[in-house]
Scaffold this motif. Structure first.
Motif, PDB file in Angstrom:
ATOM      1  N   UNK A  74       0.827  -1.202   0.000  1.00 27.18           N
ATOM      2  CA  UNK A  74       0.000   0.000   0.000  1.00 27.18           C
ATOM      3  C   UNK A  74       0.865   1.258   0.000  1.00 27.18           C
ATOM      4  N   UNK A  75       0.334   2.369  -0.520  1.00 30.94           N
ATOM      5  CA  UNK A  75       1.130   3.605  -0.583  1.00 30.94           C
ATOM      6  C   UNK A  75       1.214   4.348   0.735  1.00 30.94           C
ATOM      7  N   UNK A  76       0.501   3.865   1.768  1.00 27.66           N
ATOM      8  CA  UNK A  76       0.529   4.554   3.048  1.00 27.66           C
ATOM      9  C   UNK A  76       0.573   3.541   4.174  1.00 27.66           C
ATOM     10  N   UNK A  77       0.369   3.996   5.416  1.00 29.24           N
ATOM     11  CA  UNK A  77       0.617   3.195   6.609  1.00 29.24           C
ATOM     12  C   UNK A  77      -0.380   2.101   6.887  1.00 29.24           C
ATOM     13  N   UNK A  78      -0.374   1.593   8.149  1.00 28.10           N
ATOM     14  CA  UNK A  78      -1.202   0.440   8.543  1.00 28.10           C
ATOM     15  C   UNK A  78      -2.687   0.682   8.295  1.00 28.10           C
ATOM     16  N   UNK A  79      -3.400  -0.396   8.111  1.00 27.60           N
ATOM     17  CA  UNK A  79      -4.840  -0.320   7.879  1.00 27.60           C
ATOM     18  C   UNK A  79      -5.507  -1.533   8.498  1.00 27.60           C
ATOM     19  N   UNK A  80      -6.752  -1.379   8.920  1.00 22.77           N
ATOM     20  CA  UNK A  80      -7.511  -2.532   9.416  1.00 22.77           C
ATOM     21  C   UNK A  80      -8.568  -2.956   8.408  1.00 22.77           C
ATOM     22  N   UNK A  81      -8.456  -2.429   7.194  1.00 25.20           N
ATOM     23  CA  UNK A  81      -9.395  -2.776   6.132  1.00 25.20           C
ATOM     24  C   UNK A  81      -8.633  -3.301   4.923  1.00 25.20           C
ATOM     25  N   UNK A  82      -9.122  -4.394   4.327  1.00 25.03           N
ATOM     26  CA  UNK A  82      -8.489  -4.928   3.125  1.00 25.03           C
ATOM     27  C   UNK A  82      -8.590  -3.908   2.001  1.00 25.03           C
ATOM     28  N   UNK A  83      -7.479  -3.734   1.282  1.00 27.93           N
ATOM     29  CA  UNK A  83      -7.419  -2.793   0.162  1.00 27.93           C
ATOM     30  C   UNK A  83      -6.482  -3.354  -0.887  1.00 27.93           C
ATOM     31  N   UNK A  84      -6.735  -2.986  -2.145  1.00 32.08           N
ATOM     32  CA  UNK A  84      -5.884  -3.439  -3.242  1.00 32.08           C
ATOM     33  C   UNK A  84      -5.464  -2.282  -4.151  1.00 32.08           C
ATOM     34  N   UNK A  85      -5.459  -1.080  -3.608  1.00 33.23           N
ATOM     35  CA  UNK A  85      -4.972   0.059  -4.391  1.00 33.23           C
ATOM     36  C   UNK A  85      -3.476   0.199  -4.157  1.00 33.23           C
ATOM     37  N   UNK A  86      -2.750  -0.785  -4.675  1.00 39.21           N
ATOM     38  CA  UNK A  86      -1.322  -0.892  -4.413  1.00 39.21           C
ATOM     39  C   UNK A  86      -0.524   0.211  -5.101  1.00 39.21           C
ATOM     40  N   UNK A  87       0.609   0.555  -4.482  1.00 41.34           N
ATOM     41  CA  UNK A  87       1.484   1.583  -5.030  1.00 41.34           C
ATOM     42  C   UNK A  87       2.183   1.078  -6.295  1.00 41.34           C
TER      43      UNK A  87
END
Length: 373
Positions: A229-242
């Motif tokens: 990911x382009x930014x810090x920790x998250x508690x939600x699944x995401x796929x907007x990869x850098x």
């Protein structure tokens, strides 16, 4: 960076509950420019691989790289009471490989098991009787857990994650550079398999035997990984990869798919390579040491292609950082191969293609001094 061993997107799909099939209008592939080699692709959540990820997660074969996040909590709530299901108990004896590629043997809706013709190299890691039982029990687990209900309940999230990855893939656009490097397109459509519970980024190179009816695809499993990911920790699944980790993943894993195409009819050339270093000695998986060599070379070439292209796009510092990480693991072959790509292959690559160059590349690897520190 991912390892095969030891240890190692087209249109947003309207129906995430099933893998697209060749000719499916909802999965029309995106192609390169007409005058360039073409690499077609689709993006989807594959229900068969996601089912095996759930079973393996309950079996503690692997754990997602995030301790707590929304999708994992949903999995715990829906499936947590089945940690002693026969499928989960069976999966607890899996080795380092989670065998999620076998999910392509499962047909949906259902699931229904389409018995694989074979298991390629996976059948040399675990015996085929074990793997067939694993798939049979996975079907039972899906029915007992109402996996279809879980999958349907998350279709909106799946569609959002597919759209995120698709948008980032379109923006980063790494495939034309890869086709240009190979000097040719691919026989398969790359299938980026978004896996929100997945752990290992890897290419499925066993599909021709496991699910020959889907052999037109070259699946690449893409797990939720916050390091991309382009930014810090998250508690939600995401796929907007850098851009950089996404491009690196695509270049590396697609090269695994491509090498299987390019090596057809000349695998002996790769198996006969004479080279060893500290990293290659970790590849002790098969009784036949030539197979260990084959997959070691598979890994080195896939990462070396990614490093070379990373240097071209993201600069020498990025490539050098990647090389240093590999060398810290004892992989001394990467640097000479990357330098060979830069100095010997790339300058004339528009007059050749990678498949035809494989014998010369194998000869070069055998010539590298494997006694160097």
């Amino acid at each position: 960076m991912t390892r095969l061993f030891p240890i190692g997107l087209a249109l947003l799909l309207a129906a995430c509950s099933r893998p697209p099939v060749p000719g499916d209008a909802t999965a029309a592939p995106t192609l390169a420019a007409p005058d360039a080699p073409a690499i077609a692709h689709v993006v989807a959540v594959h229900p068969g691989t996601e089912l095996l990820h759930v079973i393996n997660y309950l079996a503690r074969v692997y754990g997602p790289p995030v301790r707590e996040y929304d999708y994992r909590r949903d999995v715990d709530a829906w499936f947590g009471h089945l940690r002693d299901h026969p499928a989960v108990v069976h999966a607890r004896t899996l080795p380092y490989n989670d065998f999620a590629e076998l999910g392509w043997a499962l047909e949906f809706p259902g699931p229904r098991l389409a018995e694989p013709e074979g298991f390629a190299h996976l059948g040399l890691i675990r015996d085929e009787a074990y793997l067939r039982e694993y798939l049979r029990l996975a079907v039972e687990f899906a029915k007992d857990s109402d996996f279809a209900g879980f999958f349907a309940a998350h279709e909106a999230e799946y569609a959002r994650w597919v759209a995120q990855f698709e948008a980032r893939l379109d923006a980063a656009d790494p495939l034309p550079e890869l086709a240009d490097f190979y000097g040719t397109g691919l026989d398969k459509t790359l299938y980026f398999s978004i896996s929100p519970l997945g752990v290992v980024l890897k290419a499925n190179i066993v599909i021709d035997e496991v699910a020959p009816r889907h052999a037109g695809y070259g699946p690449i499993l893409v797990p939720f990984d916050p390091r991309f990911l382009p930014e810090g920790p998250t508690d939600a699944a995401r796929f907007d990869y850098a851009d950089e980790p996404l491009a690196n993943a695509v270049w590396h894993e697609a090269t695994h798919i491509a090498l299987e195409q390019f090596a057809e009819g000349q695998r002996e050339v790769l198996m006969a390579i004479d080279y060893a270093d500290d990293f290659s000695r970790q590849f002790k998986v098969f009784e036949d040491p030539r197979l260990d060599t084959y997959f070691f070379v598979h890994e080195v070439l896939s990462d070396a292609v990614a490093i070379h292209l990373k240097g071209e796009r993201f600069g020498s510092t990025s490539a050098e950082t990647h090389l240093a990480q590999n060398e810290a693991m004892g992989g001394t072959l990467y640097r000479p191969v990357v330098e060979h790509f830069r100095d010997a292959y790339a300058p004339g690559r528009h007059e050749r293609d990678f498949r035809a160059y494989l014998p010369a590349l194998a000869g070069f690897i055998s010539s590298v001094d494997d006694e160097a520190p």
